[in-house]
Enzyme design. Structure first.
Site, PDB file in Angstrom:
ATOM      1  CE1 TYR A 296       6.450  -9.686   5.341  1.00  0.00           C
ATOM      2  CE2 TYR A 296       7.999  -9.924   3.543  1.00  0.00           C
ATOM      3  CZ  TYR A 296       7.297 -10.478   4.596  1.00  0.00           C
ATOM      4  OH  TYR A 296       7.430 -11.818   4.890  1.00  0.00           O
TER       5      TYR A 296
ATOM      6  CE  LYS B 275       1.153  -8.775  10.384  1.00  0.00           C
ATOM      7  NZ  LYS B 275       2.387  -9.316  10.974  1.00  0.00           N
TER       8      LYS B 275
ATOM      9  CG  ASP C  25      -0.946  -6.728   2.763  1.00  0.00           C
ATOM     10  OD1 ASP C  25       0.211  -7.157   2.540  1.00  0.00           O
ATOM     11  OD2 ASP C  25      -1.607  -7.058   3.764  1.00  0.00           O
TER      12      ASP C  25
END
Ligand code: KE4
Length: 416
Positions: free
Chosen positions: A144, A263, A235
């Protein structure tokens, strides 16, 4: 736990917020209970609106590497707040932010900031396509990378790897150049990369639950990209500054061509970034013709929060500390006797309700999600807040200490 106020707020929220939330996983539907509305968070704890306190392992889905409301971040934002919240013009702090990230992640020579991880991934894909002149993007099944059309794709029927949309509203054309290969399958990745612009991978998968790369997998991806002229995109929105200061690429010693971050680097404020080799990034506007933009990219409050967080994570011993606490949590889950397999890399782990090794999406999704849901509900009732999905990571931070692991042991015993 009495969560009546959360319940009342949830009913009210659904009138003007779709599903009562601003991001689907927060609705807690996959663990079969209503969401908790959080009033505040500090250190290893969050408090819901009914005043219940929880030892928190959601960690706001990753950013809370320092724990919640760390003084360094709060003080840094408070100090710059009076100067204004957004200028839409370059600031010195964005230079310091970029220098800090490039120093910590040497494969990044130049970067572009965004306001979310999804936007960072969007930018990285567009740069990869522009820099190579190729269109196909390879992604792993179960990976994801944010809510963007090209990657909201699943493998089509039959042996094809070609993507088909996995959500209504994603046009077929958006996924027609997306290729799906299993994680931890180097041969499939190599085959998918012929003529491709890039492969994007979570170097440690976190969104199928935590699935570590098998020995040599990341090196094999590096070699496959070198052999085909495709770009390797890590990622590291979740792993960046978490599994090591330099992310998974430091931990496993494999340098990608492009990296996506988010994040942790924002200290809980909206930040994303993508970057890599200068010869690739130079295609990006305004230097090159490849367009990407964002009103609040590099926002002055977000850069202050992010710099404070990254500064704290530069202190000696922080990654050893969080490694020890994470190992203690893993041990506590195993000692509880819960029928789980635990995968952990550094300060991120998942307890899968299965009796088989979990090495890819297929083995992850063989887990008993009902058992996980029941376990998670009981942990919440016992004052521990796990991620509300079998296919997410538990996050440990610097504010978790032995006392919190002890509380967690008690809650695990009750849940089992
Ligand atoms: P955001 O756009 O949510 O900031 O980042 C997207 C993203 C990109 N790459 C990875 C590896 C990610 O894990 C994420 C976001 N993760 C999800 C769940 N793990 C965030 C939670 C949510 O969607 O509410």
């Amino acid at each position: 736990m009495n969560t009546a106020t959360s319940s009342a707020l949830y009913a009210r929220a659904q009138r003007h917020l779709v599903g009562g939330v601003n991001s689907p996983v927060r609705a807690m539907s996959s663990i079969g209970r209503e969401p908790l509305f959080i009033a505040r968070a500090e250190g290893a704890y969050v408090w819901d609106v009914d005043g219940n306190r929880y030892v928190d392992y959601l960690g706001t889905w990753g950013p809370a590497m320092l724990g919640h409301a760390p003084a360094a971040v709060i003080d840094a934002v408070r100090a710059v707040l009076p100067d204004g919240t957004s200028f839409g013009a370059p600031t010195e702090r964005e230079i310091v932010f970029a220098e800090t990230v490039c120093e910590a992640v040497p494969s990044i020579e130049q970067l572009r900031m965004t306001s979310s991880g999804s936007e960072a991934v969007m930018g990285a894909l567009r740069v990869a396509r522009a820099a190579t002149g190729r269109e196909a993007i390879v992604k792993t099944i179960g990976g994801y990378h944010g809510a963007l059309d090209p990657l909201l794709a699943e493998a089509g029927s039959g042996a094809t790897t070609l993507g088909v949309p996995n959500s209504p509203g994603v046009p077929k054309g958006a996924t027609a150049t997306t290729r799906l290969v299993p994680f931890n399958d180097p041969a499939a990745a190599r085959a998918g990369l012929d003529g491709a612009a890039a492969i994007i991978v979570e170097p440690v998968a976190g969104n199928m639950g935590v699935v570590p790369p098998q020995p040599g997998y990341l090196d094999a991806l590096r070699d496959a990209c070198d052999a085909t002229g495709a770009l390797l995109i890590f990622d590291e929105v979740m792993t960046g500054f978490r599994v090591a200061r330099g992310g998974a690429q430091e931990r496993y010693g494999v340098a990608p061509d492009l990296t996506c971050l988010g994040k942790v680097i924002g200290g809980g404020l909206p930040v994303g970034a993508f970057g890599g080799r200068r010869d690739i990034m130079k295609v990006l506007a305004p230097e090159g013709p490849c367009y990407q933009a964002g009103t609040l990219s590099g926002n002055p409050l977000a850069t202050a929060a992010g710099l404070a967080a990254m500064g704290e994570l530069a202190r000696d011993g922080v990654y050893e500390q969080v490694e020890q606490t994470s190992a203690a949590l893993e041990e506590a889950i195993i000692d509880s006797g819960a029928p789980v397999v635990v995968n952990r890399v550094g300060a991120m782990l998942t307890a899968f309700f299965t009796d088989q090794p979990v090495t890819d999406y297929a083995s992850a999704t063989a887990s008993d999600t009902e058992a996980f849901a029941s376990f998670a509900r009981k942990l919440i009732d016992a004052g521990v807040y796990p991620p509300p999905s079998q296919f997410e990571a538990w996050f440990v931070g610097l504010a978790h200490h032995e006392s919190h692991i002890a509380m967690t042991r008690d809650a695990l015993a009750a849940a089992v």
